[in-house]
Design a protein around this motif. Structure first.
Motif, PDB file in Angstrom:
ATOM      1  N   GLU A 212     -20.132  13.362  62.481  1.00 56.79           N
ATOM      2  CA  GLU A 212     -20.912  12.120  62.404  1.00 56.79           C
ATOM      3  C   GLU A 212     -20.142  11.031  61.657  1.00 56.79           C
ATOM      4  OE1 GLU A 212     -24.549  13.116  60.547  1.00 56.79           O
ATOM      5  OE2 GLU A 212     -25.083  14.663  61.996  1.00 56.79           O
ATOM      6  N   GLY A 213     -20.162   9.845  62.217  1.00 57.72           N
ATOM      7  CA  GLY A 213     -19.556   8.698  61.551  1.00 57.72           C
ATOM      8  C   GLY A 213     -18.054   8.624  61.641  1.00 57.72           C
ATOM      9  N   CYS A 214     -17.427   9.500  62.408  1.00 60.27           N
ATOM     10  CA  CYS A 214     -15.969   9.509  62.545  1.00 60.27           C
ATOM     11  C   CYS A 214     -15.572   9.382  64.011  1.00 60.27           C
ATOM     12  CB  CYS A 214     -15.371  10.799  61.972  1.00 60.27           C
ATOM     13  SG  CYS A 214     -15.473  10.924  60.166  1.00 60.27           S
ATOM     14  N   ARG A 215     -14.504   8.677  64.247  1.00 62.46           N
ATOM     15  CA  ARG A 215     -13.950   8.519  65.587  1.00 62.46           C
ATOM     16  C   ARG A 215     -12.538   9.088  65.585  1.00 62.46           C
ATOM     17  NH1 ARG A 215     -14.056   5.665  70.346  1.00 62.46           N
ATOM     18  NH2 ARG A 215     -12.051   4.900  71.103  1.00 62.46           N
ATOM     19  N   THR A 216     -12.210   9.841  66.617  1.00 62.28           N
ATOM     20  CA  THR A 216     -10.913  10.506  66.718  1.00 62.28           C
ATOM     21  C   THR A 216     -10.009   9.771  67.698  1.00 62.28           C
ATOM     22  OG1 THR A 216     -12.038  12.618  66.361  1.00 62.28           O
ATOM     23  CG2 THR A 216      -9.766  12.702  67.151  1.00 62.28           C
ATOM     24  N   GLU A 217      -8.772   9.520  67.287  1.00 65.24           N
ATOM     25  CA  GLU A 217      -7.788   8.873  68.156  1.00 65.24           C
ATOM     26  C   GLU A 217      -6.476   9.636  68.078  1.00 65.24           C
ATOM     27  OE1 GLU A 217      -7.386   4.731  67.355  1.00 65.24           O
ATOM     28  OE2 GLU A 217      -9.536   4.288  67.655  1.00 65.24           O
TER      29      GLU A 217
END
Length: 533
Positions: A212-217
């Motif tokens: 939750e609240g994190c985006r992966t790149e």
């Protein structure tokens, strides 16, 4: 007189430096104690050890603007900040005593970090950063149950990076904190996801990992970039699983599901109403069909409501109830498919001569009772097996690949999903396929015995094939969600099974038209015989 103050000031300075050295040594000793506890794998409360280190760093006295302490597996940094904070970038490559052979990492904090703190207090702020090169302090299943499904998980490079501000918990940042993990290993066959340590999220551990609240790149093949809107402990979760679904396919798949399920709901409801209107003329076969229609109707309604109730404003209890209902509807639908296959076996095996006392009532006890027992048993044992489930989607942007998640109310436990969803569905599909093969063989023998093969045997073959395909074969597509079959399987499974109720409606109409045609033919024969007499 002024000269007398010089020794006193010097002694104060020495005392201050001594206190700072003692505070630093105390913190370093605590870090060594943590390291020793991790090596012993003792039953020490790691929550107390980690929180103890945080408290010592937040209260430590040191000269200058920062403090750096390090052991073999823990590195701790403390920074003095003020309300003129413009941002901070940290990199392990710039830190002394870090072997260059180890994987590198970095953290970048936005200027917004101190804004809320400066509104409520003045003076210096304290930012602490703690890097762990061991996952021992964050032992759990490495998988928060809201994050299904693969249990074969590990953390990238065994690194956990954490940050905390002495003002309190920092969340909902408009500009994210960027955490970079560089690695030298192949991630082929793995799904990588940025996660944070959510305290009190697990009953058996002091926390668990959540996305939750994190985006992966993935800016480069050797880097994983996490963009998170809060401060806590971060890591990259590696899961041995199939490739994520491309995010651009979400819209067409959602549209197909919405249209197909809506059509099936109308078709199933119309079929049940038509049956109720003519229930006096119905037989056991028709009643079995109607129970299947009822289960499909419940399944489609629960499925369409599932993403709606998985959003945060909806109470968690509502999502758990809907997830249990959806699971119950799916198990009921699969059970009635198996009952259709069993009934077909009796029809052909006993040559259309079946009489079992209270036959339909017994089948209803199995078709509705067994799924209800299984779902209620799961709720009684552990209700957390149901709730909001997150499905990962890959989002390609230029040269980088990010990950999104969509939520629905569904089974959270990988074990339950494997046994009571995939296993249950697999047994049903296998059983119906065996019945199909056996039925075609029987009808082929009957047709071969006829001197002049008529339309009846052919019609029976088409009937058996159509019924069995509609009652289970398309659900077997769920077992082809791998490799090059993934995307075609997604569309075929979505199209066929969202329209499943509509196909059953067509089957019901064809059977009804056939029965009426046969009744008219018999009436004509009877009328002709009366006229001849």
């Amino acid at each position: 007189m002024d000269c007398c103050w010089a020794p006193f000031l010097y002694l104060c300075l020495l005392a201050s430096q001594s206190r700072m050295a003692e505070a630093s040594q105390e913190t370093l000793d605590w870090m060594k104690r943590m390291e020793a506890a991790a090596k012993r794998r003792s039953n020490t409360s790691f929550a107390e050890l980690v929180h103890g280190l945080e408290l010592r760093l937040l209260n430590a006295s040191f000269g200058g603007h920062n403090l750096t302490l390090q052991t073999h597996i823990i590195q701790a940094l403390a920074f003095k900040l003020n309300c003129n904070f413009t941002g901070l970038s940290l990199s392990s490559a710039a830190v002394e005593k870090v072997p260059q052979a180890q994987p590198q990492h970095a953290m970048q904090f936005p200027a917004e970090l101190t804004q809320n703190a400066c509104r409520t207090r003045s003076g210096d702020l304290r930012l602490i950063c703690i890097y762990f090169s061991s996952t021992r302090f964050f032992q759990s299943a490495l998988l928060l149950l809201t994050f299904q499904k693969d249990i074969n998980s590990s953390l990238l490079s065994n690194y956990v990076l954490g940050a905390q501000l002495n003002h309190g918990y920092v969340s909902n940042l408009s500009e994210p904190v960027n955490i970079s993990f560089w690695h030298n290993q192949s991630l082929e066959g793995y799904t990588v996801t940025c996660v944070f340590w959510k305290e009190r999220a697990s009953k058996h551990q002091w926390g668990a990992w959540s996305p939750e609240g994190c985006r992966t790149e993935r800016p480069t093949p050797s880097q994983v970039l996490c963009r998170c809107n809060h401060l806590t402990y971060f890591a990259v979760l590696m899961q041995i699983s199939q490739a994520p679904i491309p995010a651009e396919l979400l819209a067409p798949l959602t549209y197909i599901s919405l249209v197909g399920c809506s059509i099936s709901i109308v078709a199933s409801l119309l079929t049940v109403l038509l049956h109720v209107q003519a229930r006096k003329q119905s037989d056991s076969v028709t009643r079995i069909h109607m129970n299947l229609h009822a289960s499909v109707l419940l399944l489609n309604i629960a499925f369409l409501l599932s993403p709606v109730l998985a959003t945060p404003p909806v109470p968690g209890a509502a999502c758990v109830a809907l997830a249990a209902t959806l699971h119950y509807a799916l198990l009921s639908c699969l059970t009635w498919m198996a009952i259709e296959g069993f009934n077909l076996y009796l029809l052909l095996g006993r040559v259309y001569n079946i009489y079992i006392r209270r036959y339909v009532l017994k089948l209803c006890a199995v078709g509705w009772g067994v799924p209800a027992f299984l779902v209620l048993l799961l709720l009684a044992i552990k209700s957390s097996v149901y709730g909001p489930c997150r499905i990962q989607l890959s989002d390609s942007q230029g040269n980088s690949t990010g990950f999104k998640t969509m939520s629905m109310c569904w089974v959270q436990s990988p074990w339950v999903h494997g046994v009571l969803v995939m296993g249950y569905g697999g047994l049903t599909s296998l059983f119906n396929l065996v019945v199909l093969a056996w039925a075609l063989r029987v009808l082929n023998k009957l047709r071969a015995q006829e001197k002049a093969p008529g339309t009846r045997a052919c019609r029976d073959a088409v009937t058996v094939l159509g019924l069995t395909v509609l009652l289970g074969t398309t659900w077997a597509l769920a077992f082809f969600s791998f490799s090059v079959f993934l995307l075609p399987q997604l569309f075929l499974f979505t199209i066929f099974n969202s329209l499943y109720g509509f196909f059953l409606f067509l089957w019901f109409c064809s059977q009804r038209c056939r029965s009426e045609a046969e009744a008219e033919a018999e009436m004509e024969v009877f009328t002709s015989s009366q006229m001849v007499q």
